[in-house]
Write an enzyme that holds these catalytic residues in place. Structure first.
Site, PDB file in Angstrom:
ATOM      1  N   GLU A  82       1.106  -5.882  -5.404  1.00  0.00           N
ATOM      2  CA  GLU A  82       0.925  -4.869  -6.502  1.00  0.00           C
ATOM      3  C   GLU A  82       2.026  -4.187  -6.990  1.00  0.00           C
ATOM      4  O   GLU A  82       2.412  -4.074  -8.148  1.00  0.00           O
ATOM      5  CB  GLU A  82      -0.384  -4.024  -6.194  1.00  0.00           C
ATOM      6  CG  GLU A  82      -0.804  -3.154  -7.287  1.00  0.00           C
ATOM      7  CD  GLU A  82      -1.914  -2.538  -7.037  1.00  0.00           C
ATOM      8  OE1 GLU A  82      -2.034  -1.274  -7.400  1.00  0.00           O
ATOM      9  OE2 GLU A  82      -2.952  -3.149  -6.479  1.00  0.00           O
ATOM     10  N   ASP A  96       0.811  -1.130   0.040  1.00  0.00           N
ATOM     11  CA  ASP A  96       0.041  -0.090   0.238  1.00  0.00           C
ATOM     12  C   ASP A  96       0.809   1.299   0.182  1.00  0.00           C
ATOM     13  O   ASP A  96       0.484   2.075  -1.023  1.00  0.00           O
ATOM     14  CB  ASP A  96      -1.069   0.029   1.234  1.00  0.00           C
ATOM     15  CG  ASP A  96      -1.635  -1.274   1.464  1.00  0.00           C
ATOM     16  OD1 ASP A  96      -1.208  -2.017   2.214  1.00  0.00           O
ATOM     17  OD2 ASP A  96      -2.622  -1.388   0.715  1.00  0.00           O
TER      18      ASP A  96
END
Length: 377
Positions: A273, A17
């Protein structure tokens, strides 16, 4: 006047994140002349990729970004022109009230998780919920036209290609990390979540007739590596050899260094990610360990990306990639699927570069965000 942006990051998955939001914040400042506040609830996680951050300070400037600690007790704060809630994090109630009190309400976006699923194109940019007249919008990163694109700094691909063509620069970089790989050795990186399938993969690499040097940055997979080696207290700098496989533990490095590590390697196993996207910009074959979600809905995302990524491959090469990725994400036996993958190595290497360049033709995430704001006002 510069547009003022607030980006909120609640650290959930260790570094993914904050990795995405830190890259985005810096790019908005450096390339789009935005004034950015980055609100982070876990500065110690942030410190791993920005070592100069002072975890005790509530406010500080880092690389042009106004970094703020997101406290449990929210201070009185004026809302920005653009508000990004990263990965569906919940904004402080008092901040939401401040958004509603502005004479001109801000653009409020939920920067969602990356997905290659078909429905993303149709949902990107659509309005979501309202709070006292403040409209929130969905913003989906993606691989297809009509999505928010991928994080990519200006000139990144040109820098990468120049670096990969400079053997001296690569050698000096690796030596700076304490890596001295023999000429002709297959260089691979491994950054992943815990995975029971790792042992079968390391077994086949050790038994291979081709030498492999596996670089393992500090992370959650280290415990599995340690068990396979049969050692205790595996730490940064340790180097172990078994058969044709050399395993070396690297420190957790800054994002720019990690990019170059990926550029140096012939094959990159990545997770989540941020590292997943950076491995694609490396233009090298890769293996993705996707973050697990309830009811295995993450497998739909995995299959959607595989379908898109392997579209231009031959049927046999496609089957090899799909088999390896599915085995890895099911903690399965990696030995057979890895051997089959190696049979298609030249095609997969060429395809990785082609995929990278094709994705690079699309607008990057920061640019699409800024354009979305300009269209909105």
């Amino acid at each position: 006047m510069k547009a003022r942006w607030d980006i909120f990051c609640s650290v959930v998955d260790n570094y993914g994140d904050i990795g995405v939001t830190w890259r985005l914040a810096r790019q908005l400042v450096a390339e789009h002349d935005c004034a950015v506040r980055l609100w982070v609830d876990d500065l110690r996680a942030f410190e791993r990729m920005c070592p100069q951050v002072d975890v005790q300070r509530a406010q500080q400037w880092q690389e042009g970004v106004d970094v703020r600690h997101w406290p449990a007790q929210w201070p009185v704060t004026a809302a920005a022109d653009v508000v990004i809630a990263a990965f569906a994090c919940q904004l402080p109630p008092d901040y939401m009230e401040a958004m509603a009190e502005r004479e001109r309400t801000p653009l409020w976006m939920n920067l969602d998780y990356l997905s290659a699923e078909d429905w993303v194109v149709g949902c990107h940019g659509l309005p979501s919920v309202k709070f006292k007249g403040v409209q929130k919008y969905f913003f989906f990163p993606g691989f297809r036209p009509g999505t928010g694109g991928l994080l990519r700094e200006a000139g990144l691909l040109e820098q990468r290609q120049a670096f990969q063509q400079d053997a001296v620069a690569q050698r000096q970089f690796l030596q700076g990390l304490g890596v001295f790989a023999a000429t002709g050795t297959r260089l691979m990186s491994l950054f992943a979540y815990e995975n029971a399938g790792l042992a079968s993969w390391l077994d086949v690499l050790a038994a291979d007739g081709y030498a492999t040097h596996l670089l393992v940055p500090e992370g959650r997979i280290l415990g599995d590596v340690q068990r396979w080696l049969g050692v205790e207290g595996l730490t940064v700098g340790d180097v172990h050899q078994r058969g044709a496989l050399t395993v070396q533990v690297l420190p957790f490095v800054r994002q720019e260094q990690y990019d170059r590590l990926l550029w140096c390697c012939d094959f990159n196993a990545v997770r989540g990610e941020d590292s997943f996207v950076r491995a694609q910009w490396a233009g090298r074959p890769l293996l993705w360990h996707i973050y697990r979600q309830d009811e295995d809905i993450h497998l739909d995302k995995l299959d959607a990306f595989l379908e898109l990524y392997t579209e231009a491959l031959s049927p046999a090469a496609k089957a090899a990639v799909v088999a390896l990725w599915q085995a890895w994400n099911a903690d399965g036996d990696m030995a057979h699927s890895w051997k089959v993958l190696l049979e298609h190595w030249p095609q997969l290497t060429a395809h990785a570069e082609k995929w990278c360049l094709e994705q690079g033709l699309q607008a990057d995430l920061a640019t699409v965000l800024v354009q979305f704001y300009l269209n909105w006002i």
